[in-house]
Every structure is written in C-alpha cells, then in structure tokens.
Design a protein around this motif. Sequence first.
Motif, PDB file in Angstrom:
ATOM      1  N   THR A  14       0.838  -1.188   0.000  1.00  0.00           N
ATOM      2  CA  THR A  14       0.000   0.000   0.000  1.00  0.00           C
ATOM      3  C   THR A  14       0.875   1.240   0.000  1.00  0.00           C
ATOM      4  O   THR A  14       1.739   1.405   0.871  1.00  0.00           O
TER       5      THR A  14
ATOM      6  N   ALA B  63       3.035  -4.570   3.461  1.00  0.00           N
ATOM      7  CA  ALA B  63       3.666  -3.376   4.029  1.00  0.00           C
ATOM      8  C   ALA B  63       2.871  -2.141   3.618  1.00  0.00           C
ATOM      9  O   ALA B  63       2.174  -2.129   2.601  1.00  0.00           O
ATOM     10  N   LYS B  64       3.007  -1.090   4.430  1.00  0.00           N
ATOM     11  CA  LYS B  64       2.379   0.196   4.105  1.00  0.00           C
ATOM     12  C   LYS B  64       3.468   1.254   4.065  1.00  0.00           C
ATOM     13  O   LYS B  64       4.170   1.468   5.058  1.00  0.00           O
ATOM     14  N   ILE B  65       3.615   1.903   2.929  1.00  0.00           N
ATOM     15  CA  ILE B  65       4.743   2.798   2.686  1.00  0.00           C
ATOM     16  C   ILE B  65       4.238   4.201   2.344  1.00  0.00           C
ATOM     17  O   ILE B  65       3.404   4.369   1.464  1.00  0.00           O
TER      18      ILE B  65
ATOM     19  N   GLY C 299       3.953  -6.498   6.958  1.00  0.00           N
ATOM     20  CA  GLY C 299       3.395  -5.645   7.992  1.00  0.00           C
ATOM     21  C   GLY C 299       4.244  -4.456   8.383  1.00  0.00           C
ATOM     22  O   GLY C 299       3.920  -3.757   9.350  1.00  0.00           O
TER      23      GLY C 299
ATOM     24  N   ARG D   4       5.703  -0.727   8.508  1.00  0.00           N
ATOM     25  CA  ARG D   4       5.145   0.616   8.280  1.00  0.00           C
ATOM     26  C   ARG D   4       6.287   1.604   8.147  1.00  0.00           C
ATOM     27  O   ARG D   4       7.106   1.762   9.071  1.00  0.00           O
TER      28      ARG D   4
ATOM     29  N   SER E 279       7.225   5.699   7.057  1.00  0.00           N
ATOM     30  CA  SER E 279       6.696   7.029   6.790  1.00  0.00           C
ATOM     31  C   SER E 279       7.795   8.056   7.012  1.00  0.00           C
ATOM     32  O   SER E 279       8.554   7.960   7.978  1.00  0.00           O
TER      33      SER E 279
ATOM     34  N   ASN F  93       6.658  -6.332  10.747  1.00  0.00           N
ATOM     35  CA  ASN F  93       5.928  -5.479  11.681  1.00  0.00           C
ATOM     36  C   ASN F  93       6.778  -4.381  12.338  1.00  0.00           C
ATOM     37  O   ASN F  93       6.360  -3.801  13.342  1.00  0.00           O
TER      38      ASN F  93
ATOM     39  N   VAL G 235       8.485  -0.578  12.489  1.00  0.00           N
ATOM     40  CA  VAL G 235       8.010   0.749  12.131  1.00  0.00           C
ATOM     41  C   VAL G 235       9.205   1.691  12.041  1.00  0.00           C
ATOM     42  O   VAL G 235      10.030   1.743  12.958  1.00  0.00           O
TER      43      VAL G 235
ATOM     44  N   MET H 219       9.771   5.794  11.166  1.00  0.00           N
ATOM     45  CA  MET H 219       9.099   7.063  10.887  1.00  0.00           C
ATOM     46  C   MET H 219      10.021   8.211  11.245  1.00  0.00           C
ATOM     47  O   MET H 219      10.646   8.198  12.308  1.00  0.00           O
TER      48      MET H 219
ATOM     49  N   ARG I 120      10.914  -0.275  16.531  1.00  0.00           N
ATOM     50  CA  ARG I 120      10.485   1.049  16.077  1.00  0.00           C
ATOM     51  C   ARG I 120      11.708   1.968  16.043  1.00  0.00           C
ATOM     52  O   ARG I 120      12.468   2.036  17.013  1.00  0.00           O
TER      53      ARG I 120
ATOM     54  N   GLN J  65      12.239   5.993  15.201  1.00  0.00           N
ATOM     55  CA  GLN J  65      11.408   7.151  14.895  1.00  0.00           C
ATOM     56  C   GLN J  65      11.840   8.382  15.678  1.00  0.00           C
ATOM     57  O   GLN J  65      12.598   8.305  16.643  1.00  0.00           O
TER      58      GLN J  65
END
Length: 443
Positions: free
Chosen positions: A315, A332-334, A349, A351, A353, A366, A368, A370, A385, A387
């Motif tokens: 996505t 995955a969401k990009i 999974g 993410r 950003s 999974n 993350v 960011m 994570r 970020q």
Amino acid sequence: MQSSEEKVVAVIMVGGPTKGTRFRPLSFNTLKPLFPLAGQPMVHHPISACKRIPNLAQIFLVGFYEERELALYVSSVSNELKVPISARLTVLYLTIGPCCTACFRYLKEDKPHGSAGGLYYFRDVIMEDAPSHIFLLNCDVCCTFPLPDMLVEHRRNGGMGTVLVIKVSAESANQFGELVADPTTNELLHYIEKPETFVSDLINCGVYVFTPDIFTAIQGVSTHREDRASLRRVSSFEALQSATRTHPTDFVRLDQDILSPLAGKKQLYTYETTDFWEQIKTPGMSLKCSSLYLAQFRYTSPHLLASGDGTKSATIVGDVYIHPSAKVHPTAKIGPNVSISANVRIGAGVRLSDCIILDDVEIKENAVVMHAIVGWKSFIGKWSRVQASLVMQLLHAEGDYNAKLGIAIIGESVTVEDEVVVINSIVLPNKTLNDSVQEEIIL
C-alpha cells in the motif's frame, strides 16, 4: 537580442572532505554530494536542472574531493544516459536534447579557494567555449532551480549577475545572506551575510547567473589585497596580527567580497522564486529536502513515483520512491515521503513514513520506521520502532527540521534487535542495539 550561437556553462560547487561535518554520521560512508535525496544523489538534482538551460555547452563540478571518490558516480551517470566516458574519468558527455550534448567535468581544486575563488581558479577551462553566461550553483541547495527563467530575466535586466532570492520569515532570515532589492527594477541595492540585526526578509538562495565580467571582479579583489599587502608598513607583531585576520589573496568569497561591494552599482539584480527552497546542512534537512523533491516528481518525473493498493503490491500513501531492485512485501504500508534505495528488503506488515532507507537495508516483520534515516546494510528487527518523538513529528509537520536530535539516524551496518525502540537518537556505524534508547548518541 539573444544569439542562437551563444553558449552557456554551469558550475556546481560541491565542496570537499573538510566540509559537511554537520552531515555526520551519514558523510562517514559517502560524499555529501552523493547522498541520495528522493532516490537520486544530491548533486544529481542541480545537474538535471542544468540540462534545461538553452545552449548549454558544459557542466563543471568544482571541489576538492579526490577524483577517484567521484569516479563511480561519473560511471553511473554514463550508464544512465548511455554515453561514453572519455579516457579521463573527469570528463563525460551528456545528451541534453535531440541534437545537443554538453560536457560534464569534475575540476579538483588544490585547496579551498572560496566560492568565488574556486570559479576564478578554473577560469581558463570554464571559458574554453567562450560562453556568454555562467551559472553558479551550490550543491547543498534544494529548490526547483528555475534556471531558464533566471537567464531570461538576467538578459532583460543587463548587468554582471543575477541572484536567485526568496522571502523567508524574519526570525530565520539572519541565518542567511540578507539583501535589499529595488521593488521596480530588481536591482540588488544592499547585501550583508548573516547580519546580527534584521535587515530584510529577502535572502540569497546560492544560485547565480553571471557574464564573464565576474572574473574581472574576482581578480580585482585579489589585486586589491596584494596591493594592500605590499603597501603595508607595520611592525612584525602587527603584521602577524594582520595575517591572522585576512584571507590569502586567492581566497575570494562570493558573498562578502563580490556581492556586498557591488550592490547598488547597477551590476547585480535579483530573481525571486516563490517555490520551495532549503539548505541541506544537516541530516534532518536532507529528510525534508527528499520529501520536497518527491513532491516535485509529481510534475517532473511521475514515472519515478511508486503506486500500490495492498493487493499485489504494498500500500502506497503519498509520494514514495522505490528502487527497482528493492523487495517490498505486499502487506507493508509505505508513505508518505519515503525513499527506498537499492537491494532493500521490507518484510510483512512493515510501516514506513517520512524516511530514507539506504542500500542493502533489511527491515523485518511489523517494524516501524518514521521520521528517520536508516544507513547502508543495517538491520531492523521484528516489531522494532525507529522514529522521532511525537513532539519532533509535530515540528516536522510545521517545517522545522533543525533540532540536533530531531530525527532518528541509524549509521551503516547497525543492528537493531527485535522489539527495540529507538527514538530521537543517532547510532554510529557498526553498533548493535539490544535495548531501547531515547535522545542519545550511541558512539
């Protein structure tokens, strides 16, 4: 009237290894001009802009990096544009139109000569094709580079040079060269570099177009210094004190030594841009500039932007660049504002950003990432994570990327183990993180 035979050259100042120290730890592993923004080396963006200049004859990179350090980039440009490299790695011919080519060359300074002194040092090479105009750009500037429009305006105004300018907030103006221009004629009336008190909200963007008369002006600065040195009659102690305060005769700064003295003499004019503009001095600013270039791709290079709806591919949200060799799991969401470099592997999974993922990184299931930059060959474990803090993310949304620990930076070959959280921290190369960290520099 413009002659169809008039030639134009462009000079891009790339600095050298003693510059860009604020860009560490990213500059430990690659030259700052070659750091990728929106999937392309920093210097590639001004080069691409130069190719839009009418009658462009040559593009010169000027700096004091070793030639071998730029050889790989020169080769990659050659392969991309399908043109041969000459016997010297410093020369390359670029196809810029259906019947036009430009020579691309790297000119190595023997030492730093200043922004104007470096131009003068290679004056004979730059003037080989007897160009009517010379563009001068700084590599660490991020903007739309409206060079053809600048050239039209410069020819209309006359004078020796035209400076690209932009309006900024009064609070940030003193970080740059401030100037005053005539609102009717656009003549540069006053210029001062980083003043202590507010002068103007109009600042110098570090992009210029000059006539060859610029070389006479630079020579005048050097000659004036030589004359003052020969006429000075002081004691040996005073001479020593004076020497510590003055620059060598061949070190000439464009801003203080050329722009300031010539302001108000009908020699210099301004061209104001209303598009984006930033200086790329820190890793945080590189993240912002990558997002600006990604947004520009919508209009200039839409084929470079990824798409996907989560069925057969990941996505994609907003502006995203994914290198063709990268492997991204469909779950995955990009995005938005993500750049993924060569041979990256993104697990199920994941993410991503507002981040830059560099070559050969692996991000497991999974995880993350960011508001972060993940360095070459690094590994991000499952459910980890990396970020910026929520406060910093809010500042980024307002355009502020200047905080020292405003983003998370993972250096080269760093391993972040499973379920580890890295917030607002800088991790130097070749480290392994087993525990979570926040607002730390891991040496």
